[in-house]
Design an enzyme around this catalytic site. Structure first.
Site, mmCIF file in Angstrom:
data_model
loop_
_atom_site.group_PDB
_atom_site.id
_atom_site.type_symbol
_atom_site.label_atom_id
_atom_site.label_comp_id
_atom_site.label_asym_id
_atom_site.label_seq_id
_atom_site.Cartn_x
_atom_site.Cartn_y
_atom_site.Cartn_z
ATOM 1 N N GLU A 1 0.254 1.072 -4.127
ATOM 2 C CA GLU A 1 0.238 2.291 -4.454
ATOM 3 C C GLU A 1 1.078 2.682 -5.664
ATOM 4 O O GLU A 1 2.295 2.484 -5.372
ATOM 5 C CB GLU A 1 0.329 3.382 -3.741
ATOM 6 C CG GLU A 1 0.119 4.972 -4.035
ATOM 7 C CD GLU A 1 0.684 5.865 -2.911
ATOM 8 O OE1 GLU A 1 0.357 5.806 -1.797
ATOM 9 O OE2 GLU A 1 1.021 7.264 -3.474
ATOM 10 N N LYS B 1 -4.319 11.264 3.987
ATOM 11 C CA LYS B 1 -3.007 10.906 3.696
ATOM 12 C C LYS B 1 -2.419 12.230 4.597
ATOM 13 O O LYS B 1 -2.594 13.300 4.286
ATOM 14 C CB LYS B 1 -2.436 10.725 2.318
ATOM 15 C CG LYS B 1 -1.058 10.953 2.324
ATOM 16 C CD LYS B 1 -0.521 10.560 0.672
ATOM 17 C CE LYS B 1 0.688 11.185 0.457
ATOM 18 N NZ LYS B 1 1.400 10.203 -0.533
ATOM 19 N N ARG C 1 4.424 8.610 -11.797
ATOM 20 C CA ARG C 1 5.903 9.397 -11.727
ATOM 21 C C ARG C 1 6.451 8.937 -12.837
ATOM 22 O O ARG C 1 7.652 9.300 -13.027
ATOM 23 C CB ARG C 1 6.598 9.313 -10.380
ATOM 24 C CG ARG C 1 5.619 10.059 -9.303
ATOM 25 C CD ARG C 1 6.619 10.144 -8.106
ATOM 26 N NE ARG C 1 5.647 10.543 -6.764
ATOM 27 C CZ ARG C 1 6.117 10.227 -5.680
ATOM 28 N NH1 ARG C 1 7.254 10.021 -5.422
ATOM 29 N NH2 ARG C 1 5.165 10.267 -4.666
ATOM 30 N N THR D 1 0.137 10.047 -6.353
ATOM 31 C CA THR D 1 0.652 11.193 -7.022
ATOM 32 C C THR D 1 -0.161 11.733 -8.143
ATOM 33 O O THR D 1 -0.190 12.394 -9.044
ATOM 34 C CB THR D 1 1.995 11.097 -7.992
ATOM 35 O OG1 THR D 1 2.686 10.329 -7.002
ATOM 36 C CG2 THR D 1 2.741 12.506 -7.927
HETATM 37 C C1 3PG Z 1 6.127 9.489 -1.696
HETATM 38 O O1 3PG Z 1 5.139 10.075 -2.100
HETATM 39 O O2 3PG Z 1 7.141 9.582 -2.126
HETATM 40 C C2 3PG Z 1 5.715 8.868 -0.285
HETATM 41 O O3 3PG Z 1 5.343 9.679 0.618
HETATM 42 C C3 3PG Z 1 7.020 7.937 0.117
HETATM 43 O O4 3PG Z 1 7.785 8.475 0.944
HETATM 44 P P1 3PG Z 1 8.982 7.799 1.302
HETATM 45 O O5 3PG Z 1 9.754 7.543 0.177
HETATM 46 O O6 3PG Z 1 9.627 8.625 2.301
HETATM 47 O O7 3PG Z 1 8.387 6.388 2.083
#
Ligand code: 3PG
Length: 211
Positions: free
Chosen positions: A45, A132, A49, A72
């Protein structure tokens, strides 16, 4: 059909952990993807960002065995761009109706985020079965998902947010969890240093988690 459940099930069943990647350097994208796939984590994934996220996805999609998804996703443009970049799935931190409707016009499946029974039910009513659970640890963690299983038995979750190698087994032991997502397998310092062997080792450890 709002969500291609079979396609998403096939993808998410392939590995117990989906690395959540924040990466901007296109030149090292392939090496990062190769390290993760070599360790056994095939679903990648890549979050939208960073300015080069779409280019990173396109590079990673060239790696044999890699199944690249976008993360995202917040807009219809994000969904269309993900498809054009060669992604095979999409992930969103939330589940606004407009996004779920927009996903019907894109040929790759969306995994939307929910944090409560009402949000899960709203997504379910629109034909979404795979969700999710985000932000998992902050919202109460595995006990919350365990509580969802009896009243919402048909819904399957990928918890993400605060997951580590230590708490992942608790989530993966739940009947309504197909996999977990997390960034712990892609530490920024190792990637910046070009230490992809460390990434491969972390991926192999995560890929070895039982479901
Ligand atoms: C995110 O969207 O940043 C994810 O949920 C990852 O979360 P984490 O960095 O706590 O694994």
């Amino acid at each position: 059909m709002a969500q291609d459940v079979n396609k998403l099930k096939t993808i998410l069943s392939a590995a117990p952990v989906v690395p959540v990647i924040i990466h901007d350097d296109v030149s090292s994208a392939r090496a990062l993807a190769e390290a993760l796939v070599a360790g056994g984590l095939v679903n990648l994934e890549v979050t939208l960002r960073t300015p080069n996220a779409l280019k990173v996805m396109a590079e990673m999609a060239k790696v044999p065995g890699a199944v690249v998804g976008s993360g995202t996703c917040r807009t219809l443009e994000d969904l269309k761009a993900s498809q054009d970049a060669g992604c095979q799935f999409m992930v969103s931190p939330g589940a606004p109706v407009a996004l779920l409707e927009a996903a019907e016009h894109v040929s790759i499946p969306l995994l939307p985020g929910i944090a409560s029974p009402t949000e899960a039910m709203a997504a379910s009513l629109m034909g979404y079965t795979y969700l999710k659970f985000f932000p998992a640890e902050a919202m109460g963690g595995a006990p919350v998902l365990k509580s969802f299983a009896s009243p919402l038995p048909d819904l399957i979750f990928c918890p993400t947010g605060g997951i580590t190698i230590a708490n992942a087994p608790t989530y993966l032991g739940l009947p309504n969890v197909i996999c977990v997502g997390g960034s712990w397998v892609v530490p920024e310092a190792a990637i910046k240093a070009g230490d992809f062997e460390s990434v491969r080792r972390l991926a192999a450890e995560a890929a070895g988690l039982a479901r």
